[in-house]
Design a protein around this motif. Structure first.
Motif, PDB file in Angstrom:
ATOM      1  N   ASP A  44       0.851  -1.188   0.000  1.00  0.00           N
ATOM      2  CA  ASP A  44       0.000   0.000   0.000  1.00  0.00           C
ATOM      3  C   ASP A  44       0.886   1.237   0.000  1.00  0.00           C
ATOM      4  OD1 ASP A  44      -2.300   1.488  -0.033  1.00  0.00           O
ATOM      5  OD2 ASP A  44      -2.777   1.204   2.084  1.00  0.00           O
ATOM      6  N   GLU A  45       0.304   2.370  -0.427  1.00  0.00           N
ATOM      7  CA  GLU A  45       1.096   3.601  -0.467  1.00  0.00           C
ATOM      8  C   GLU A  45       0.402   4.711   0.316  1.00  0.00           C
ATOM      9  OE1 GLU A  45      -0.700   2.656  -3.233  1.00  0.00           O
ATOM     10  OE2 GLU A  45      -2.089   4.321  -3.013  1.00  0.00           O
ATOM     11  N   ASP A 102      -3.148  -3.130  -2.731  1.00  0.00           N
ATOM     12  CA  ASP A 102      -4.312  -2.284  -2.517  1.00  0.00           C
ATOM     13  C   ASP A 102      -4.560  -1.543  -3.831  1.00  0.00           C
ATOM     14  OD1 ASP A 102      -6.429  -1.198  -1.089  1.00  0.00           O
ATOM     15  OD2 ASP A 102      -5.278   0.599  -0.603  1.00  0.00           O
TER      16      ASP A 102
HETATM   17 MN    MN Z   1      -4.156   2.349  -0.748  1.00  0.00          MN
END
Ligand code: MN
Length: 312
Positions: A102-103, A206
């Protein structure tokens, strides 16, 4: 702002307490506890009534994470119940050994872009739940900074931090989603190398772009185990590895902001609101464009407003 009211059993109320004890802020009269999360609050009354107030999506995600989705709502005047987010993941996926990624930082004018991967083998899932690992949007920054060091002790992870300066340089030839795709792929490859010869059952990204777009951005790159890779929006509610990655990325983003504050001598906030514009305008006026380039993502619409403000 939504209100969701559920009637819970004592075991359910206790189970929520155990899983979220870090979020208890006070115990008003006639309640078991009151919890405060980043985007909503929960008051559990001794009558069994549980009142959630705040951001609807965050409340939904929380209910899902805590296995409370099947309970009928007593009265929810401002809440239209939506179907659970669709998933194409295999049955039982939440209990697999998974690398999640995820970021964080794509919505914040100031600060780095961080991308994290976390490997959660099956036998670590329960321990992470106990730590309070969940969607980072439902946790305050203080909670995240407290929990992340414990996650890092428990499982292998990788964190990439792209400074605003590097981000701005890269953005001259690549759009934001392209940059994200390259970073996810890079962090996943390193994660796979780190845990080898052990292999995850799956990789869960994600989802920020359709898989076809993601792979188009990666043309010419060596791809981190495509056969094992799944994409899922709200990935953090489908596997705790994504939740752990989102917390590690958020923690790295906050550390990045802190570092930029120290380097610049300004108190650098997250977000993209008017307060952010005011501070950016002061920096632009007093320190010049190069200083702002090292602190903020220049392609944001904020930059135009900031230039106007600085010239007033
Ligand atoms: Mn995300």
């Amino acid at each position: 702002m939504s209100t969701v009211v559920l009637t819970l059993t004592i075991p359910e109320i206790e189970q929520l307490r155990e899983a979220n004890s870090f979020a208890i802020v006070k115990v008003p009269a006639h309640t078991h506890y009151q919890m405060k999360f980043a985007n909503f609050s929960l008051t559990a009354y001794t009558s069994g009534k549980a009142v959630f107030q705040g951001d609807e999506l965050s409340i939904e995600a929380f209910l899902e994470q805590n296995g409370l989705t099947g309970i009928p709502q007593k009265s929810a005047p401002t809440t239209k119940k939506k179907a659970a987010p669709e998933s194409t993941l295999p049955h039982g996926f939440a209990n697999w050994s998974v690398i999640g990624s995820d970021e964080v930082g794509t919505g914040s004018y100031f600060g780095p872009l961080t991308v994290a991967a976390a490997y959660v083998p099956q036998d670590k899932i329960a321990a992470l739940k106990e730590l309070g690992v969940r969607d980072s949007k439902n946790l305050t920054d203080t909670q995240i900074r407290m929990i992340v060091p414990k996650i890092k002790e428990l499982i292998p992870y990788k964190l990439l931090t792209v400074s605003p300066e590097k981000y701005n340089d890269t953005h001259k030839t690549k759009n934001m989603n392209e940059i994200k795709a390259l970073l996810h792929n890079q962090v996943l490859k390193t994660m796979l190398e780190t845990i080898a010869p052990e292999h995850p059952q799956a990789i869960l990204i994600d989802e920020f772009a359709p898989a076809s777009t993601y792979y188009r951005y990666l043309k010419g790159e060596t791809i981190a185990d495509k056969d094992l890779t799944y994409f899922q929006t709200k990935g953090e509610s489908h596997h705790i590895a994504v939740a752990a990655a989102s917390m590690i990325a958020r923690d790295g983003f906050l550390a990045g902001l802190e570092q930029l504050s120290q380097l610049s001598g300004y108190d650098i906030p997250s977000g993209a609101d008017d307060n952010v514009d005011r501070i950016a305008a002061r920096i632009l006026k007093l320190e010049g464009e190069e200083a702002l380039y090292r602190l903020a993502k220049m392609h944001f619409a904020n930059t135009e407003k900031v230039r106007k403000l600085a010239n007033e």
